[in-house]
Design an enzyme around this catalytic site. Structure first.
Site, PDB file in Angstrom:
ATOM      1  N   LYS B  48       0.853  -1.199   0.000  1.00 37.68           N
ATOM      2  CA  LYS B  48       0.000   0.000   0.000  1.00 37.68           C
ATOM      3  C   LYS B  48       0.884   1.244   0.000  1.00 37.68           C
ATOM      4  CE  LYS B  48      -4.021   1.782   2.598  1.00 37.68           C
ATOM      5  NZ  LYS B  48      -4.838   1.568   3.820  1.00 37.68           N
ATOM      6  N   SER B 123      -9.670   1.450   2.730  1.00 37.00           N
ATOM      7  CA  SER B 123      -8.834   2.297   1.895  1.00 37.00           C
ATOM      8  C   SER B 123      -7.749   1.529   1.131  1.00 37.00           C
ATOM      9  CB  SER B 123      -8.154   3.366   2.762  1.00 37.00           C
ATOM     10  OG  SER B 123      -7.298   2.753   3.711  1.00 37.00           O
ATOM     11  N   SER B 147      -9.869  -0.892   6.851  1.00 40.94           N
ATOM     12  CA  SER B 147      -9.233  -0.567   5.569  1.00 40.94           C
ATOM     13  C   SER B 147      -8.645  -1.753   4.832  1.00 40.94           C
ATOM     14  CB  SER B 147      -8.126   0.480   5.769  1.00 40.94           C
ATOM     15  OG  SER B 147      -8.706   1.737   5.941  1.00 40.94           O
TER      16      SER B 147
END
Ligand SMILES: [Zn+2]
Lengths: 455, 447
Positions: B48, B123, B147
């Site tokens: 990420k 996310s 997330s």
């Protein structure tokens, strides 16, 4: 002098540490090219996290707190984030701990609290440059109550603090502290003067502020709450044109930090220097000499040995002026005075104290001793005959028999105790003996096999 | 796998990633010079874009960090590298992890490969989607309030939010420091990879104090430790009632799968569930505002964008998306003097209540089960103008973050997940449960 003056100090002490508060960068920001002592932590890179707070800084804080009669926090101490925007603050929040101790007094003036925090970097507004070498350097902030009334009070308090820091050997000699001070006169609001770097500067800033505030009020004006900056060169304070209020800081506990249980930090606190100071003054030592001696533990140990031979007053002058004068002249640190040199200096002190040596001869011999020469033969020539081995042995036996505690300490490895015993023997011999011989005799009696070891 | 074989695999994945239309990566890596031996040798990994990888661009999917290069490796990253992983690139995400759909990225949304036109979740949108698309074998995301679990469910992969403090956050860009942590994801069927990732990244790290008292996981060795007849699951009935019929149905099918194999199931209500969402958002806003304080236009942003600090600040804030700005403003308010006792302190106490109720439930069972997301992924753009409905989707994932306990998700349908929560340090048992489903032939795709 103005009426109803109230003065408080916030002293930001730079404790002597190797590394920064929350990372392992060097804390020596004064001797480095800009931004050479930084890492992801102290430059606030996204994703970096603080390491646990610098242990030595916490220990130094606890030592100060103990010496000033403050009481350490019982509950684990949390680290807070204090938010504000400034170019030299990489994350735009400063990590500042809750009080680690409260109460106590400094030179009789009531204290508020002490806590640790990190210094921001340095911003050169004119050039628009930021140097982060200082970012994250450990600070201990000691806050007094507004309990002082004259600039002199602030000076006395800061002198005592400096003495304490030196005595505890936790000060950074090149920059012991910087001070914010708040001052108000009757009928006016409190004014804060920030970032003063010397004791002298604090006194000048306070004198300027008291007279400025008093004339304002006398002229029918008002003194508003504000923060001012001290112009060291002009000797005046200048408004910083903004108001700081604590509500704006949005203090919150830092989720990246674990609270610190102070009970898990053990510090050994040496004897309170202010008690030693009082005792020396009682013995007739002048305060300024006493402060010179206490500020350096090596000098203090030389003084203790000399005082056993010559008495307090004489020893204090001998150490604080003659010896320190010689050290300063030669730009030598006090650790230059080793056991051998002490062995030379004690008979010298004793001879001068006993009136057997002129001052000019004494100065000559002192210089010779610092040059590394054996002054014993010359001292003997100048002051007469030395005691023989038998006389020394007799005196040594007496001293060993009467000073059981010092003997025990020596056997546990305290070299200071040997100096003390040598001093006593020297005194009994009227100074007429070579310290080296006394040492040899004492060692042979105390160590048993010591003779062979010494060859 | 030989090292040259690993490098060939990497090259072909890199080609695929370059050709992909899924927008799952913001930055792709160069080919690795060497691939260390290790338990994860040859595993192709997405990271990420809020983890620091030394020498690589790190944007957090924000224009303000568009040109930022990380000067160091996050601890999780360096540990994965030395375990043999090959980093394919930095995954797309919601800007500064603010979002549950992947739509709040300055680089456009990552697309859901299973459900065209639907969001990938957020996310960690690109992480889940790149695994589902087969570009990466696994991914390292971060989970603050769901997330990792949300996009894992929406993209039908497995994901684990570990026990707070068990995986170092050093090098993970702050969103909400007391709630978040690195969280691994892997394709369905790759529980062993997930276990090995946890074993590689977990345990104490001197650079993150909150890991000081943690232990390394032993997930690979314990992967077969799920004993159905010795296992009790508490099912949160009022959580299921909040879900769409589609989600509830898929969830119940998975519960029956467990029950048929001897797992004992008890249905309960969780009374503090209604507190979880407001507590989570208030605390997250507060910590987020503090974390974002550094992006002031002087240190990050565009050089020379303003002559006064105020101008530079205004310019820097204009580089941030609306959701990021909304959260900074709310967090600043919540921690201000006016907001403190009304909101911040109450949120802290609500957090305590949620945490206490989950802890006491977990003393009576091995797992708490509920759906991961209350509904299947919505259409791109559908909720963009309605943050409150977007926030509401996090209701079932935030309780685990508030209490610091581990929670994992595994697919029970296309775009839907079963969430299992365990007690502190129960990370291994969640992975073992996922493995049990796999071993027993769980079919999440309906025939
Ligand atoms: Zn540093």
């Amino acid at each position: 002098m103005a009426e109803g003056v109230k003065i408080g100090l916030e002293v930001h002490i730079y404790p002597r540490t190797v590394s920064k508060m929350y990372c392992s960068c060097s804390s020596d920001f004064l001797n480095a090219s800009p931004n050479s002592r930084i890492c992801p932590v102290c430059s606030g890179q996204p994703g970096s996290k603080p390491m646990p707070p610098n242990r030595r800084c916490i220990e130094a804080g606890l030592m100060i707190a103990a010496a000033l009669g403050m009481s350490a926090a019982g509950a684990p101490v949390r680290t807070l984030r204090k938010h504000y925007f400034y170019p030299d603050l990489p994350s735009n929040y400063q990590r500042t701990a809750e009080p680690m101790a409260t109460g106590g007094s400094l030179h009789g003036f009531a204290l508020g609290e002490i806590h640790w925090e990190e210094d921001p970097g340095q911003y050169d507004m004119a050039k628009g440059r930021v140097d982060l070498n200082r970012s994250g350097v450990p600070l201990l902030e000691l806050v007094t109550e507004p309990s002082m009334h004259r600039p002199q009070d602030a000076m006395d308090a800061l002198d005592d603090l400096l003495l304490l820091l030196q005595y505890l050997e936790i000060d950074r000699r090149e920059l012991p502290f910087k001070v914010d001070t708040n001052v108000s006169v009757a009928g006016g609001e409190r004014v804060e003067v920030k970032n003063i770097n010397s004791v002298n500067g604090v006194v000048r800033a306070l004198e300027f502020e008291i007279s400025r505030q008093s004339s304002l009020l006398e002229g029918g004006g008002r003194v508003e709450m504000e923060t001012r900056h001290f112009d060291e060169i002009g000797g005046r304070t200048v408004s910083m044109r903004y108001k700081e209020t604590s509500e704006g800081y949005r203090y919150m506990a830092d989720p990246d930090m674990l609270p610190v249980d102070l009970k898990s930090v053990s510090v050994s606190c040496p004897e309170n220097p202010f008690a030693i100071l009082a005792r020396m003054k009682d013995g007739g030592v002048r305060e300024e000499d006493a402060r010179v001696i206490i500020s350096d533990r090596r000098l203090l140990s030389v003084y203790d040995s000399a005082a056993a031979v010559t008495g307090a007053r004489f020893a204090s002058v001998f150490v604080a002026r003659d010896i320190v004068g010689e050290l300063n002249f030669r730009k030598l640190p006090s650790c230059f005075i080793d056991g051998t040199l002490i062995g030379q200096l004690l008979p010298l002190a004793s001879a001068v104290h006993g009136g057997r040596l002129s001052n000019s001869n004494a100065s000559k011999l002192l210089r010779s001793a610092f040059d590394g020469r054996d002054i014993a033969p010359e001292l003997a020539k100048m002051e007469g005959v030395f005691a023989g081995r038998d006389a020394i042995s007799a005196v040594a036996d007496e001293v060993i028999a009467s000073e059981k505690e010092a003997v025990a300490r020596y056997r546990k490895g305290s070299s200071g105790s040997l100096n003390f015993l040598v001093g006593l023997c020297m005194k009994k011999l009227g100074g007429k003996a070579k310290a080296g011989e006394i040492i040899a005799v004492l060692r042979s009696r105390l160590d048993g096999a010591g003779d062979q070891e010494m060859k | 796998m030989s090292s040259s074989h690993a490098r060939r695999l990497f090259s072909s994945r890199l080609r695929n990633a370059r050709m992909s239309q899924g927008n799952t990566f913001i930055t792709l890596s160069d080919e690795p010079a060497e691939v260390p031996e290790g338990p994860l040798h040859g595993v192709v990994l997405g990271i990420k874009d809020n983890f620091a990888v030394e020498g690589m661009r790190m944007t957090c999917a924000s224009r303000i960090l568009d040109s930022y290069t990380a000067p160091f490796d996050a601890t999780a990253v360096s540990r994965l590298k030395s375990a043999g992983c090959m980093i394919l690139g930095k995954n797309n995400m919601d800007e500064f992890a603010c979002g549950s759909s992947g739509e709040n990225s300055a680089y456009g949304p990552a697309l859901n490969p299973l459900l065209p036109g639907r969001v990938a979740g957020g996310s960690s949108s690109g992480s889940a989607a790149s695994v589902a698309e087969g570009l990466a074998d696994a991914a390292m995301g971060s989970d603050t309030g769901g997330s990792v679990r949300c996009p894992s469910a929406y993209c039908s992969v497995i994901g684990l939010k570990p026990t707070y403090g068990r995986v170092s956050r050093y090098g993970l860009v702050d969103l909400s420091m007391s709630l978040e942590g690195p969280a691994p994801m892997a394709a369905w069927g790759a529980e062993l990879t997930l276990a090995r990732m946890m074993d590689a990244v977990s345990g104490p790290d001197a650079r993150d104090q909150t890991t000081a008292f943690s232990t390394r996981t032993d997930a690979e060795r314990r992967i077969d430790s799920f004993e159905p007849r010795a296992t009790k699951v508490i099912l949160v009935q009022n959580a299921v009632e909040q879900c769409s019929a589609e989600v509830a149905g898929a969830f119940e099918r998975a519960i029956s799968f467990l029950a048929e194999r001897g797992v004992s199931i008890e249905r309960r209500r969780m009374s503090s569930l209604r507190l979880a969402l407001p507590a989570y958002y208030l605390l997250m806003y507060s910590e987020f505002a503090s974390a974002m304080q550094r992006f002031d236009g002087l240190k990050y942003g565009r050089r020379g964008a303003g002559f006064t600090p105020a101008e530079a600040m205004a310019d820097a804030r204009s580089l941030l998306g609306p959701e990021v700005r909304r959260r900074i403003l709310l967090g600043t308010y919540v921690t201000s003097r006016e907001g403190w006792s009304t909101w911040y302190e109450r949120a802290l106490s609500a957090r305590e209540q949620v945490s206490a109720e989950l802890t006491s439930m977990l003393q009576e069972c091995d797992y708490i089960a509920m759906p991961t997301m209350p509904a299947a992924p919505f259409a791109l753009g559908e909720r963009a103008s309605d943050p409150v409905s977007m926030y509401a989707a996090d209701i079932l994932t935030v309780p685990a973050n508030l209490s610091g306990i581990p929670a994992g998700t595994l697919p029970v349908g296309t775009g839907t997940g079963l969430q299992l929560l365990a007690g502190r340090n129960g990370d291994e048992s969640i992975i073992a449960a996922m493995h049990f489903f796999n071993r027993e032939g769980w079919k999440w795709r309906r025939e």
